[in-house]
Each structure stands twice: as structure tokens, then as C-alpha cells.
Design a protein around this motif. Structure first.
Motif, PDB file in Angstrom:
ATOM      1  N   GLY A  29      11.941  14.604  36.533  1.00 23.70           N
ATOM      2  CA  GLY A  29      11.164  14.425  35.305  1.00 23.70           C
ATOM      3  C   GLY A  29      11.993  14.366  34.038  1.00 23.70           C
ATOM      4  O   GLY A  29      11.457  14.177  32.957  1.00 23.70           O
ATOM      5  N   VAL A  30      13.304  14.594  34.163  1.00 20.28           N
ATOM      6  CA  VAL A  30      14.169  14.500  32.993  1.00 20.28           C
ATOM      7  C   VAL A  30      14.948  13.189  33.160  1.00 20.28           C
ATOM      8  O   VAL A  30      15.997  13.144  33.789  1.00 20.28           O
ATOM      9  CB  VAL A  30      15.126  15.710  32.911  1.00 20.28           C
ATOM     10  CG1 VAL A  30      15.966  15.642  31.650  1.00 20.28           C
ATOM     11  CG2 VAL A  30      14.322  17.001  32.935  1.00 20.28           C
ATOM     12  N   GLU A  31      14.382  12.131  32.607  1.00 26.55           N
ATOM     13  CA  GLU A  31      14.899  10.803  32.924  1.00 26.55           C
ATOM     14  C   GLU A  31      16.223  10.518  32.232  1.00 26.55           C
ATOM     15  O   GLU A  31      16.344  10.670  31.015  1.00 26.55           O
ATOM     16  CB  GLU A  31      13.892   9.724  32.536  1.00 26.55           C
ATOM     17  CG  GLU A  31      14.317   8.353  33.028  1.00 26.55           C
ATOM     18  CD  GLU A  31      13.357   7.255  32.606  1.00 26.55           C
ATOM     19  OE1 GLU A  31      13.601   6.100  32.992  1.00 26.55           O
ATOM     20  OE2 GLU A  31      12.381   7.539  31.901  1.00 26.55           O
ATOM     21  N   THR A 165      10.382  13.986  27.810  1.00 26.64           N
ATOM     22  CA  THR A 165       8.936  13.825  27.613  1.00 26.64           C
ATOM     23  C   THR A 165       8.446  14.853  26.581  1.00 26.64           C
ATOM     24  O   THR A 165       9.057  15.909  26.413  1.00 26.64           O
ATOM     25  CB  THR A 165       8.198  13.983  28.952  1.00 26.64           C
ATOM     26  OG1 THR A 165       8.586  15.218  29.550  1.00 26.64           O
ATOM     27  CG2 THR A 165       8.538  12.842  29.894  1.00 26.64           C
ATOM     28  N   PRO A 166       7.333  14.557  25.911  1.00 30.64           N
ATOM     29  CA  PRO A 166       6.900  15.416  24.798  1.00 30.64           C
ATOM     30  C   PRO A 166       6.558  16.851  25.202  1.00 30.64           C
ATOM     31  O   PRO A 166       6.483  17.720  24.348  1.00 30.64           O
ATOM     32  CB  PRO A 166       5.631  14.717  24.266  1.00 30.64           C
ATOM     33  CG  PRO A 166       5.587  13.372  24.875  1.00 30.64           C
ATOM     34  CD  PRO A 166       6.469  13.378  26.071  1.00 30.64           C
ATOM     35  N   ASN A 167       6.343  17.093  26.497  1.00 29.02           N
ATOM     36  CA  ASN A 167       5.998  18.463  26.922  1.00 29.02           C
ATOM     37  C   ASN A 167       7.217  19.351  27.106  1.00 29.02           C
ATOM     38  O   ASN A 167       7.075  20.529  27.361  1.00 29.02           O
ATOM     39  CB  ASN A 167       5.223  18.407  28.250  1.00 29.02           C
ATOM     40  CG  ASN A 167       6.032  17.762  29.362  1.00 29.02           C
ATOM     41  OD1 ASN A 167       6.823  16.851  29.119  1.00 29.02           O
ATOM     42  ND2 ASN A 167       5.851  18.222  30.582  1.00 29.02           N
ATOM     43  N   GLN A 344       2.858  23.079  15.246  1.00 32.24           N
ATOM     44  CA  GLN A 344       3.269  21.694  15.484  1.00 32.24           C
ATOM     45  C   GLN A 344       2.425  20.692  14.688  1.00 32.24           C
ATOM     46  O   GLN A 344       2.927  19.672  14.252  1.00 32.24           O
ATOM     47  CB  GLN A 344       3.233  21.356  16.977  1.00 32.24           C
ATOM     48  CG  GLN A 344       1.849  21.381  17.599  1.00 32.24           C
ATOM     49  CD  GLN A 344       1.907  21.096  19.084  1.00 32.24           C
ATOM     50  OE1 GLN A 344       1.818  22.012  19.892  1.00 32.24           O
ATOM     51  NE2 GLN A 344       2.063  19.844  19.454  1.00 32.24           N
ATOM     52  N   ALA A 345       1.144  21.013  14.504  1.00 33.04           N
ATOM     53  CA  ALA A 345       0.267  20.075  13.802  1.00 33.04           C
ATOM     54  C   ALA A 345       0.677  19.938  12.338  1.00 33.04           C
ATOM     55  O   ALA A 345       0.736  18.833  11.798  1.00 33.04           O
ATOM     56  CB  ALA A 345      -1.190  20.521  13.908  1.00 33.04           C
ATOM     57  N   ARG A 348       3.726  17.798  12.100  1.00 35.34           N
ATOM     58  CA  ARG A 348       3.428  16.369  12.269  1.00 35.34           C
ATOM     59  C   ARG A 348       2.749  15.803  11.036  1.00 35.34           C
ATOM     60  O   ARG A 348       3.041  14.697  10.592  1.00 35.34           O
ATOM     61  CB  ARG A 348       2.524  16.146  13.486  1.00 35.34           C
ATOM     62  CG  ARG A 348       3.257  16.294  14.791  1.00 35.34           C
ATOM     63  CD  ARG A 348       2.319  16.045  15.955  1.00 35.34           C
ATOM     64  NE  ARG A 348       2.093  14.634  16.192  1.00 35.34           N
ATOM     65  CZ  ARG A 348       2.931  13.854  16.860  1.00 35.34           C
ATOM     66  NH1 ARG A 348       4.056  14.342  17.326  1.00 35.34           N
ATOM     67  NH2 ARG A 348       2.656  12.588  17.053  1.00 35.34           N
ATOM     68  N   GLN A 349       1.821  16.609  10.489  1.00 36.57           N
ATOM     69  CA  GLN A 349       1.112  16.174   9.287  1.00 36.57           C
ATOM     70  C   GLN A 349       2.091  15.955   8.144  1.00 36.57           C
ATOM     71  O   GLN A 349       2.049  14.939   7.451  1.00 36.57           O
ATOM     72  CB  GLN A 349       0.110  17.255   8.884  1.00 36.57           C
ATOM     73  CG  GLN A 349      -1.314  16.814   8.974  1.00 36.57           C
ATOM     74  CD  GLN A 349      -2.251  17.979   8.730  1.00 36.57           C
ATOM     75  OE1 GLN A 349      -2.074  19.063   9.291  1.00 36.57           O
ATOM     76  NE2 GLN A 349      -3.234  17.775   7.876  1.00 36.57           N
ATOM     77  N   ARG A 352       4.170  12.896   8.613  1.00 34.30           N
ATOM     78  CA  ARG A 352       3.435  11.669   8.344  1.00 34.30           C
ATOM     79  C   ARG A 352       3.241  11.461   6.841  1.00 34.30           C
ATOM     80  O   ARG A 352       3.449  10.369   6.329  1.00 34.30           O
ATOM     81  CB  ARG A 352       2.082  11.687   9.055  1.00 34.30           C
ATOM     82  CG  ARG A 352       1.397  10.348   8.886  1.00 34.30           C
ATOM     83  CD  ARG A 352       0.098  10.249   9.631  1.00 34.30           C
ATOM     84  NE  ARG A 352       0.286  10.412  11.061  1.00 34.30           N
ATOM     85  CZ  ARG A 352      -0.735  10.345  11.923  1.00 34.30           C
ATOM     86  NH1 ARG A 352      -1.959  10.131  11.489  1.00 34.30           N
ATOM     87  NH2 ARG A 352      -0.519  10.494  13.204  1.00 34.30           N
ATOM     88  N   ASP A 365       7.622  19.559  16.257  1.00 30.83           N
ATOM     89  CA  ASP A 365       6.326  18.890  16.444  1.00 30.83           C
ATOM     90  C   ASP A 365       5.926  18.786  17.914  1.00 30.83           C
ATOM     91  O   ASP A 365       4.812  18.376  18.229  1.00 30.83           O
ATOM     92  CB  ASP A 365       6.291  17.533  15.719  1.00 30.83           C
ATOM     93  CG  ASP A 365       6.997  16.423  16.476  1.00 30.83           C
ATOM     94  OD1 ASP A 365       7.515  16.664  17.578  1.00 30.83           O
ATOM     95  OD2 ASP A 365       7.016  15.298  15.955  1.00 30.83           O
ATOM     96  N   LYS A 366       6.808  19.182  18.820  1.00 32.53           N
ATOM     97  CA  LYS A 366       6.428  19.230  20.227  1.00 32.53           C
ATOM     98  C   LYS A 366       5.816  20.587  20.581  1.00 32.53           C
ATOM     99  O   LYS A 366       5.333  20.783  21.686  1.00 32.53           O
ATOM    100  CB  LYS A 366       7.645  18.993  21.131  1.00 32.53           C
ATOM    101  CG  LYS A 366       8.474  17.778  20.797  1.00 32.53           C
ATOM    102  CD  LYS A 366       7.870  16.504  21.303  1.00 32.53           C
ATOM    103  CE  LYS A 366       8.742  15.285  21.074  1.00 32.53           C
ATOM    104  NZ  LYS A 366       9.033  14.974  19.670  1.00 32.53           N
ATOM    105  N   ASP A 465       0.434  23.548  36.386  1.00 30.43           N
ATOM    106  CA  ASP A 465       1.751  23.425  35.750  1.00 30.43           C
ATOM    107  C   ASP A 465       2.827  24.035  36.642  1.00 30.43           C
ATOM    108  O   ASP A 465       3.928  23.493  36.775  1.00 30.43           O
ATOM    109  CB  ASP A 465       1.751  24.131  34.394  1.00 30.43           C
ATOM    110  CG  ASP A 465       0.817  23.461  33.392  1.00 30.43           C
ATOM    111  OD1 ASP A 465       0.690  22.225  33.441  1.00 30.43           O
ATOM    112  OD2 ASP A 465       0.203  24.172  32.572  1.00 30.43           O
TER     113      ASP A 465
END
Lengths: 805, 344
Positions: A29-31, A165-167, A344-345, A348-349, A352, A365-366, A465
Motif C-alpha cells: 500500500g505504500v506505492e 495515500t491520504p490515510n 485537519q479541517a 484545509r480551510q 484554500r 490536513d491529513k 482497519d
């Protein structure tokens, strides 16, 4: 995320070849997107030191440099302007493979005589080593570079370019990736040992931290270091930052960045003496509050942004970027180090609103774990003391209003198998989760374990999970391959509306391709202009739904008809080749319904233009006309078992009196007609264009009936031909309607239509074949004569028709 | 009389020999076998002859009649053969001349591939459902574990109908996954469904990016559905579409609405796994995302995750069509150039 193999090796014993390691990480999963290997071709290149520089006897711009390589010294010719005495440099001896600085191609270094001086080796630029494109001067190595060490050992590395990935913000760190590797390869993980000396004075006497809204900042930790000396960082630190692609600034800033890359926790260093009131307040920005950020830009803030403020003003945009007023500069002596957790919100806000992202914000933000900040803060404090000197105040400020009691998740081997199909013994599950750093305990029930998430993970919330963690570390390739064995759901009845609709669409597509139409698919989004072009008056029939953030004017509105896409495609293809073109599309149109979702209606639209047939020796160069289009409609309906009547249409996209409504059982299902010349012009179409449009659902409502068998007639039919002369204004449909209203009329065929010399002015002539048949007996001529007599009488009375003599 | 008959026979047969056309043959027949022919007259006059002679002449005349008749049939057959052969020769064609053109219509490549994909799953018992292109934020994001300000929203560049405010904002669906929720709201397990449709992205177009795409979503929910079933289903799909020999990679990946998450890639067709520009030097080309339906998503569909489990997958039709036909520019699909479309 870029990760250096050398750096990773600080924490994990890596024995696998880089490619195999990349494969393992990717599978888990860690590409790994890319692998960059530096130094694999660096043979005969070592770290040297310039010990003497003399002028070249025959050239002003060249120098003779004497380089100490450890066991021996060598003098070579060098033209680089930046070479100076005492530098550590990469030195290539004869036989080394380098990149030609001018051509960019690989070359093998040979002895060369340059202006009469023999040179057996060279001091290299970054370009010659293949590290970068820089060729203005030689590459200068840090002073601590070990003399005589092969450059491959000193600088060679493998850089993994990872797609995180974002998680998994924890994997936006070297330790995070090292932990993955350690777990995947069943090796131990070595974390830095933390510890440093502190002064007597408690930190609490120097700084006070207030969090106004704990939902936006669940934790704020800080340490204080006084008496630091801000200089440039040592080479090893600069190299590590460079391996990630980060520019070194000074030892303080570099340490915060280094620890962020190491642990994944962003940190910020304030110049303590520039903080007014020795106070840190975490609050929303005031409306219109301004701050000049580290990039030198003055920014106007709004309450959608969280700031770190002192007593007076905002000193940093929390989690995004620091302010220049409290920036660490050469004269800075005391540092307040921040390691916090922000919602995180709000991050992100803020990003933006400000249209600003940073290495810190992409981590915050993750959603980072609020348990994370403490260790990285200690690590950074320790490194700062080592690299910048000074003394740390006693203790750490740790305001943690958002602390939650750790909640365990119960997991059993049965649950792992229920979701994954993989049988894993509980002991193995235990071991895998342990290797990832989770706390595992045997639960009350012997078949279960209780798992508590580690402080760096923020993505583990439920058993599923944990199942993923277990399976991805064991390997998705170990998951068995089985087929669904559960019972099939009830199948859809063939007569359901859904089945019938999909069946109808399939049939329409087959019929139309059979009629020579090419299927096209056009965008659901279109421009206002294109929709307006459908009206000769440039007016919209239906106001379309607009996209709030369109990419282009061409794709701004949801189509309310398929025509613009079809006509644009037709025009495009007409320009390429002049020929017979027939196109169709079956697709959705979007009709606004206030604030609800729009009605998505499926339509069929077809267009045809050009000659009836391709150019050939068989002739028939005639152009397609209205009746070709109408013939397609009739054929299509006929194949569906439908019969339509056609009434004059007033659709404004079509030419008046050259357009018809398609009517089935007195419901309009569509239109067919000649495209209005103004519309054709607006779409830049050449040739006359004929358009067919039908509403799939209305058509469906007509075809949904189950077909009923009709017995094949047992009795012979009688055929009569009549030729009628009639007023020009009377339509053929009117004539046929009268004829069909008589009993026993089985079939009516118009086989000739004439206007011209032999017919009086203002009249036209129809030749019609009528087939009479009775289901009950063999018709006699006398019976038919009587019917036909009545028929002609009525045609005369109602429509003024006379028999043509 | 017998002598006369002999002469008659000789004359008739020699004339028959000379006949070269069917028309002449008819006049020969009239002349020699017709009502007014000498032979007929002789046969008619037999009655007037004495018995002895009648027998002799009669036998002779009848024998001649049969001989002439069979000569006639043979000759007729012979002449007809010749006639047919000449007329066939005369009517011969230059078969190399082109035939009369019939207008040709073809299906767009995307629906063709879409149908192939759907057929594979239909054969495994999946049913087809469709849903709206314009969606609520709720179905497209919120119900799929992607609330506002969730970092995974970065994975979906969205075209909004309303400004991004809350779950009642309207948008152009960025994937077909909203259909998972819509279906669960209507159906109870066992569920086996595929949901094809258009999806939209706020994305500048280039050779590999389009603002409009077709996706096929899959969903299977029942008791005891496992990741192994997902693997088996998708391997079978790949086998059907790409062939037995094509290697398939099943790796861990992340999508907020599944757990565990999966990415499926197939071996690159251009380099056979050694790495090239087409596959970004990885040797693999990603064809779909998948995973076990997240328990929170099941709950939103009012399905108890402790009893039921399920998997979901989503694939891009264009990507598969490009691999299938060796197309290197995704923009070709919706440019609708006939020179492109006529190749399928």
C-alpha cells in the motif's frame, strides 16, 4: 514523498535489493512510483581536498590544482571559477565514467594534455556526476567529507519516490517508512535515543500557552532553548534535506524540517524574544487581520484560518506557515519550538482561503495523531542543543485539552478470516500488529486480542482497519483466490420497466447502426452559446443548469438537448471529408427542477446529411432529403412494432413546413425535420441537415405492451388502385385517414405523387393502392365496389378529391 | 410405302442434324412430326391398308416416329445447353467492379467495451443498475466516508453545481460509487450489482486525462463474502477480458469507502512487465480500485456489518478500451472524429 535509502538504514536493517524493497512496499500500500539510484556508476571517484592552486603556464583562465586524495596527491588542470584552496571536492581518476558537461553523454575519463600540461583526472561538477544539470563550477563537498572515501560510499544513494495515500500521513516521514520496511521484512526498528540536559529554570516561567478552541487545536507542546547560535547546518543535515528536495536555510530551521521529515510531525521555531508578552494564543484569525508570512507575502486573514498569536498579533498561520516578524534570523538567540496538533479541517480551510500549501499543511490536513507531538519536540530540542548550542529550559509546555482515553479494538482470527478469506493464527496476528507498533494484549476471551493504536497512526478506527494491516503485512498475494459462493439475488423480470428500457436502448442502437448511423458520445457539458445557437432567435427554450466552477466556457452548462453535441460533431466531420454522414447519440439531458437534482431524461438524437450514398459507379448522387429521415423513423418504429402519424411541427430549430411531430396514439414521441438554415449556419454546417429526436421514455411507454399474436388472414385480398386529383393544401395524411376509416381496408400505399402539366393549377395527384381483406370470408368485387364508391364520395365531399381521368 | 417411309426417315434425321437453333427445331418438329406432316398422314392412312401391309407399315411408321421423337428430345436438350452456355457467357460480369455501397453504422468503442465488461459480470450473476449523473454531496462523498474537508477529497477534482457547502450541495458525480449507497437503500442482501455510468472530473485534458469518463461500479453484499472472493472475481474478470496469460497484480491501496482496500493492475501490454513509458516504468497498468465495503458504508445502507460483508470495485472503461485497442490518447473518444470511430 522522497525517501533516501541511506537515511532509512539509520532506523532499519535493510538487506533487500532496492527493487525488491520497492515491490514489497508497493504491494503493502505504500506505492513506490520511482527509484532513483545515484552513484551506481561512480568508479574511480573519491573525496579529495584542494591543497594547492597554481596558475596554468599557458592559459589565463585555467589553473593547476593539486588535490590530496589521502594516500596520494595529484595535480590536474581545472577551469572552474569556484575552485579554491581547502575545498573538499569529488575527484575522478582516469577510467571513471562521467557525463560530458557539454554533450550530456556518458564518457570514460582518459588522460588529456591541456595546453601543454598533462592532466590525469579531474575535479567534477554536479552535471559530470549526473546529480544535476549544474555545470557552472565544480561541486563542493562539506568540509567533514572523509578524505579518500569513494564518492559512491559518501554520496551514493537510492531515492524512493513514494505515493502516500491520504490515510497514511505517518508515512510522510522516514521513520514511518522505515517502520513499514521493518515490519514487512521482520526486522527490528531502531528509533533515535532521546535525552538532553535542561537548566534549572522551568519553562512555565517563560511562556504561557492558551488554546481558545480545543476543537481546532487539541494539543500544543513547546520547548525553549536559550543562547543558540544560528549558523548553517552541517553537511550531513544539508544532504538529508536535499535528498528530500528541501533547501537548507540555517541550523534552526533545518532541524525543524529534519525532524518533520524524520517523524512526520511539523514543527515551528519562533524567535522567542520577538514574541510579545511571552504568550502563545491559538485562535481563529480576526476578520481582516494581516500577517506577512515567511515567503514575504502580506496576507489578509479571515476567521476560517487558525493563527498562533502573541499578546498583540498573529505570529504564524497555524500549521501552514510562520510569520516573518518572529522568524529565526542570524541574530536570534532564543528559540521557542512548537510541536502541536491542529484540526485537519481548519488547516484545509485555511489553505484554500489563502491558496497556500506547505510541507507542514500537507501533513496536518491529513489528520495527525495528537499523541505524536511530544517525541519529535524532544528530538528537535536535542538536535538544536547539539547543532546550535544553548540551554533548554526545564520541562516542556504541554497543553492537551483534546486528550482521549485510548480505546482498544477487539480482533479475532475468525474476524480476519471472515473479511479476508485468509486463515491467520492469532499468534501471527499478534506478531504482525506488534511489528507495526500497536499495543496488543490478550483479551478476556482467549480467541480475541485487544489492540490499541500507536501514537503515530491516525487511521485505525475499527476491526476492518486492523484486518487490512494484518493482511497487507502478510501480503495480498497470500490471499486465496475464491469465487463468490453466496446465493444469487432474485433476477429482474424481463418485463420490468428497467429491463425494457435497457432492452429498448439496445435495440435502437442496433437498428440505427443497421440504418448506417455511426454512434457518437458527446460531453454532457456544453456552452450557453451552443444551446442558444439552436434557436434562430438565439433564445433558450429551457434555462440550463450551470456548473459553479466550470473549467472552460465550452463546458459550462449541462445539456438540455443532445442536438448541439451532435451538430458540432457533424460540422467537425464535414470539414474533414465531404460525404454522406449519419450520426446518432443516445444519452441523458438534464432538465432543471429548482434546487432538486435535475430530471435526467434519456433522448435519442440523430442527424443525416450529404448524398444518399457514397460516390460510386452505381450512380445515385442524389442528396438525402426529408423523406430519407422520415423513412428512418418509420423503419425504426416499424421494427419496434409501432406505427406513427406525422403532424406539422413548429419546432424552431427546424425549417417551417419541413418538420414533423412523430405521434403515436396521440402522444408526441419526437420530431423529424430539416434543420433550420439559420441554425445550420450557426453551427457552420454545409449541406442540408435532417434531424431526428425522440424521447426514450415516451417511446418505451408505447413499446412496453406485450405483443399479441394476430391470426394470418385465411381469405384472399382484393387490390384496387385509384388516382385522385386534389387541392394542393390537402395533406396526404388527411386522404389516408379517410380511406382508413372504411371497414375491410387492410393496407394503403401511396405509389405515385404528381404535380405538373397534366394536372390543373393548384392541384396535385395521388396514386394510391388499397388492399381490402375480410377476416371472415372471401371478398367479392361487388362488395369492394360498394365500399370504394362510398369512399370516393366521402373523399370528394370532405376533401374535394376527384378521380383522375 | 415402306420405301417412302425409309426415305422419310433418312430425310428427317438428316434435316435434324442440320438444325442449329431452338426456333428451327420447332419448325422441324411441325414439319416432321406435326399434324400435317407426312408421317402423321401415313399413320392416319394406315386404316385404309390391307391387314398384312398395315402391320408392316404401321410398325415401321411407329418406329420412325419414336426415333424422330427421341432425336427431337436429344437435340432440344443439346441446343438448350448451348443456348444456356452462350447466354451465361454473354451475361458474364466483371466481378472486380465495386459493389453498391450500403451505408455503414457502427457503435462507439466505449459502449462496445462497456458491454463486454458488463457481460462478464452478468455471467457471474451481477445485475445492472444505473443512477443519476448529477448527485448530492451526500451520496458522492459524505456517505462514502469522505466528509467535507476530508483529505481524500483531493483524490476527486469535482465539478460543482452548487458551491461546496454541505451534503446537500449538488455536483457532477466524480465516480459511480454513490450508486453503492443508492442501491443499499433499496435492496437487501444478497446484492450483486454492477452500475455503469458517466463520471466527471475537474481536470485539464491531455493524452491520459479527460473531464468525462465512463466507470463501472460493482457491489456484492451477503454473509461471508471475503477479500478472497473479490480477488477471485476480479481475476476472473481480467482473465475474460485480457486473457489467461496476462499477469494480474492485487495490492493494498486506499479508498475511504472500503477496508481493506485494493488496487488491481495488469501487466503492461507494451513492455510485458519490464517497464516502459506507457506504464511509467513500473511494468504494471492500474485498471481498477476495489476493496471490502467499509462497515460505516454498510451501516449507512442499513446493513449490519457484523452479519454481512461485501466488496466493491470501480473501473474506468476508457482505460480498458485504450489497453484493448492500443489507443494512446484518451481525448480521441469524445472528439468523435469519424476517422477514429470507423476503426471499431
Amino acid at each position: 514523498m522522497k525517501a533516501s535509502l541511506k537515511w532509512l538504514k539509520d532506523y532499519s536493517d535493510i538487506k533487500l535489493a532496492p527493487k525488491e524493497l520497492a515491490r514489497k512496499l508497493t504491494m503493502a500500500g505504500v506505492e513506490v512510483k520511482d527509484l532513483q539510484i545515484t552513484g551506481s556508476t561512480w568508479n574511480n571517484i573519491v573525496v579529495g581536498k584542494v591543497i594547492a592552486l597554481n596558475p596554468h603556464p599557458n592559459a589565463d583562465r585555467l589553473k593547476l590544482a593539486t588535490v590530496n586524495l589521502g594516500p596520494q596527491q595529484i595535480t590536474v588542470v581545472c577551469g572552474a571559477p569556484n575552485i579554491s584552496h581547502g575545498q573538499k571536492v569529488p575527484f575522478a581518476s582516469v577510467g571513471a565514467q562521467l557525463i560530458d558537461g557539454h554533450t550530456g553523454k556518458p564518457i570514460l575519463l582518459k588522460p588529456a594534455e591541456i595546453r601543454g600540461v598533462l592532466s590525469e583526472g579531474m575535479v567534477c561538477s554536479e552535471k559530470e556526476l549526473g546529480i544535476s544539470d549544474s555545470h557552472e563550477g565544480i561541486m563542493v563537498l562539506p568540509p567533514e567529507a572523509p578524505l579518500g572515501m569513494p564518492l559512491r560510499d559518501y554520496l551514493g544513494d537510492v531515492i524512493f519516490d513514494l505515493d502516500i495515500t491520504p490515510n497514511r500521513p505517518d508515512c510522510l516521514s522516514i521513520i514511518g517508512i522505515a517502520r513499514e520496511i521493518a515490519s514487512l521484512t521482520e526486522q527490528p526498528l531502531h528509533l533515535p535515543e532521546l535525552g538532553y540536559e535542561e537548566t534549572e529554570a522551568l519553562i512555565d516561567s517563560f511562556v504561557k500557552v492558551d488554546i481558545i478552541d480545543p476543537s481546532l487545536c487539541s494539543r500544543y507542546c513547546a520547548s525553549l532553548i536559550m543562547g543558540v547560535r544560528v549558523t548553517s547546518s552541517p553537511g550531513w543535515l544539508q544532504q538529508r534535506l536535499s535528498s528530500y528536495g528541501m533547501r537548507p536555510i540555517n541550523n534552526v530551521v533545518d532541524v525543524t524540517n529534519y525532524v518533520m521529515l524524520e517523524y512526520g510531525q511539523p514543527l515551528h521555531a519562533f524567535d522567542y524574544h520577538k514574541l510579545e508578552g511571552k504568550q502563545i494564543i491559538v485562535r481563529r484569525a480576526k476578520n481582516g487581520e494581516t500577517i506577512t508570512t515567511l515567503d514575504g507575502i502580506e496576507r489578509v486573514l479571515s476567521p476560517d484560518t487558525l493563527v498562533i498569536a502573541d499578546k498583540e498579533k498573529a505570529v504564524a498561520i497555524a500549521g501552514i506557515m510562520g510569520g516573518s516578524d518572529t522568524e529565526v534570523a542570524d541574530k536570534t538567540t532564543s528559540i521557542l519550538l512548537e510541536s502541536a496538533n491542529f484540526n485537519q479541517a481548519i488547516i484545509r480551510q485555511g489553505c484554500r482561503c489563502l491558496n497556500l500549501q506547505s510541507e507542514a499543511s500537507i501533513r496536518f490536513d491529513k489528520g495527525l495523531n495528537p499523541d505524536l507531538p511530544l517525541l519529535p519536540l524532544k528530538r528537535a530540542t536535542q538536535l538544536l542543543l547539539e547543532l546550535a548550542g544553548g540551554k533548554a529550559a526545564r520541562g516542556i509546555v504541554d497543553v492537551y485539552p483534546g486528550k482521549l482515553e485510548p480505546k482498544g479494538i477487539l480482533l479475532s482470527a475468525e474476524e480476519v478470516e471472515r473479511l479476508s478469506g485468509l486463515k491467520v493464527p492469532l499468534a501471527k496476528i499478534f506478531k504482525v500488529l506488534k511489528s507495526l507498533g500497536f499495543e496488543c494484549q490478550h483479551a478476556d476471551s482467549a480467541s480475541q486480542i485487544l489492540v490499541v493504536t500507536s501514537y503515530w497512526r491516525s487511521d485505525i478506527r475499527c476491526t476492518a482497519d486492523l484486518v487490512e494491516e494484518v493482511v497487507r503485512i502478510i501480503g495480498y498475494d497470500k490471499v486465496p483466490v475464491t469465487r463468490l459462493s453466496s446465493p444469487l439475488p432474485k433476477q429482474e423480470p424481463r418485463l420490468s420497466l428497467r429491463a425494457q428500457r435497457s432492452n429498448l436502448k439496445q435495440r435502437l442502437r442496433n437498428i440505427l447502426t443497421g440504418c448506417g448511423f455511426q454512434e457518437i458520445l458527446t460531453y454532457s457539458l456544453t456552452s450557453l452559446e451552443r444551446l442558444q445557437k439552436l434557436s434562430p432567435k438565439f433564445e433558450l427554450k429551457i434555462p440550463p443548469l450551470r456548473i459553479a466552477n466550470p473549467m472552460t466556457k465550452e463546458q459550462e452548462y449541462l445539456r438540455t438537448t443532445l442536438c448541439p453535441g451532435l451538430l458540432t460533431t457533424l460540422a467537425h466531420n464535414q470539414r474533414i471529408e465531404e460525404k454522406s454522414i449519419r450520426l446518432f447519440e443516445i444519452g441523458k439531458i438534464f432538465l432543471p427542477q429548482g434546487n432538486e437534482l435535475p430530471q435526467e431524461k434519456e433522448m435519442l438524437c440523430a442527424a443525416l446529411s450529404g448524398p444518399k450514398a457514397e460516390l460510386s459507379w452505381h450512380g445515385n448522387k442524389e442528396k438525402l432529403n426529408f423523406f430519407d429521415a422520415k423513412g428512418v423513423v418509420e423503419n425504426l418504429l416499424n421494427q419496434l412494432g409501432l406505427e406513427a402519424t406525422f403532424g406539422v411541427s413548429d419546432d424552431e430549430s427546424l425549417s417551417p413546413r419541413r418538420a414533423a411531430n412523430i405521434i403515436i396514439d396521440s402522444d408526441k414521441v419526437g420530431i423529424v425535420g430539416n434543420l433550420h438554415p439559420r441554425v445550420a449556419q450557426a453551427f457552420e454546417l454545409s449541406d442540408a441537415v435532417y434531424l431526428i429526436e425522440m424521447d426514450i421514455d415516451r417511446l418505451l411507454s408505447k413499446t412496453i405492451k406485450v405483443k399479441q399474436y394476430q391470426p394470418i388472414p385465411r381469405f384472399p385480398s382484393i387490390t384496387r388502385d385509384i388516382a385522385l386529383v386534389i387541392d394542393k393544401q390537402v395533406s396526404y395524411q388527411q386522404v389516408e385517414d379517410v380511406i382508413r376509416s372504411f371497414p375491410l381496408v387492410k393496407k394503403v400505399t401511396l405509389f405515385d405523387f404528381y404535380r405538373g402539366e397534366q394536372i390543373p393549377e393548384g392541384k396535385k395527384s395521388f396514386a394510391i393502392r388499397i388492399v381490402y381483406q375480410s377476416p371472415e370470408h372471401t371478398l367479392t368485387d361487388e362488395e369492394v365496389d360498394i365500399i370504394q364508391k362510398q369512399m370516393l364520395d366521402r373523399l370528394h365531399q370532405e376533401l374535394g378529391a376527384t378521380l383522375r381521368s | 410405302m415402306l420405301k417412302q417411309l425409309k426415305e422419310l426417315r433418312r430425310e428427317a434425321l438428316s434435316e435434324l442434324n442440320q438444325v442449329n437453333e431452338l426456333r428451327e427445331l420447332n419448325s422441324w418438329r411441325v414439319h416432321h412430326l406435326g399434324k400435317k406432316s407426312k408421317l402423321t398422314q401415313i399413320l392416319r392412312s394406315l386404316a385404309t391398308l390391307p391387314l398384312e401391309e398395315r402391320k408392316k407399315v404401321g410398325a415401321q411408321a411407329n418406329e420412325i416416329k419414336r426415333a424422330l421423337e427421341s432425336g427431337l428430345v436429344e437435340k432440344k436438350k443439346f441446343l438448350e445447353e448451348i443456348h444456356l452456355a452462350t447466354s451465361l457467357e454473354r451475361e458474364g460480369l466483371d466481378v472486380t467492379l465495386p459493389g453498391r455501397p450500403v451505408p455503414i453504422g457502427r457503435l462507439h468503442p466505449i459502449p462496445q467495451v462497456l458491454e463486454e465488461i458488463c457481460d462478464v459480470f452478468k455471467n457471474m450473476g451481477f445485475q445492472v443498475f444505473e443512477g443519476p449523473d448529477v448527485e448530492w454531496d451526500y451520496y458522492n462523498f459524505e456517505a462514502l466516508n469522505i466528509p467535507q474537508w476530508h483529505p481524500a477529497r483531493d483524490m476527486f477534482a469535482t465539478l460543482w453545481v452548487d458551491p461546496e457547502m454541505d451534503k446537500e450541495s449538488r455536483l457532477l458525480r466524480t465516480h459511480t460509487s454513490p450508486m453503492q449507497i443508492r442501491l443499499m437503500e433499496k435492496k437487501r442482501p444478497p446484492i450483486r450489482a454492477i452500475m455503469p455510468g458517466r463520471v466527471y472530473r475537474y481536470e485539464a485534458t491531455d493524452v491520459t486525462h479527460e473531464s468525462m469518463l465512463y466507470q463501472v461500479e460493482g457491489l456484492a453484499i451477503d454473509k461471508d463474502i471475503t477479500l478472497a472472493d473479490l480477488k477471485g472475481t476480479l481475476f476472473e474478470f481480467s482473465r475474460c477480458l485480457f486473457g489467461e496469460e496476462r499477469k494480474v497484480r492485487f495490492r493494498c491501496d486506499y479508498f475511504p469507502f472500503v477496508e481493506p482496500g485494493v488496487e488491481v493492475a495488469i501487466e503492461c501490454s507494451a513492455c510485458h512487465g519490464t517497464g516502459c513509458r506507457l506504464c511509467g516504468y513500473s511494468g504494471w497498468i492500474e485498471i481498477l480500485g476495489a476493496g471490502m465495503t467499509h462497515p460505516d458504508v454498510l451501516k449507512r445502507g442499513d446493513i449490519d456489518p457484523e452479519i454481512y460483508s461485501g466488496f466493491a470495485f470501480g473501473m474506468g472503461v476508457e482505460r480498458i478500451a485504450m489497453l484493448r485497442y492500443g489507443i494512446d490518447d484518451i481525448r480521441l473518444f469524445y472528439r468523435n472524429d469519424l476517422r477514429f470511430l470507423k476503426q471499431f
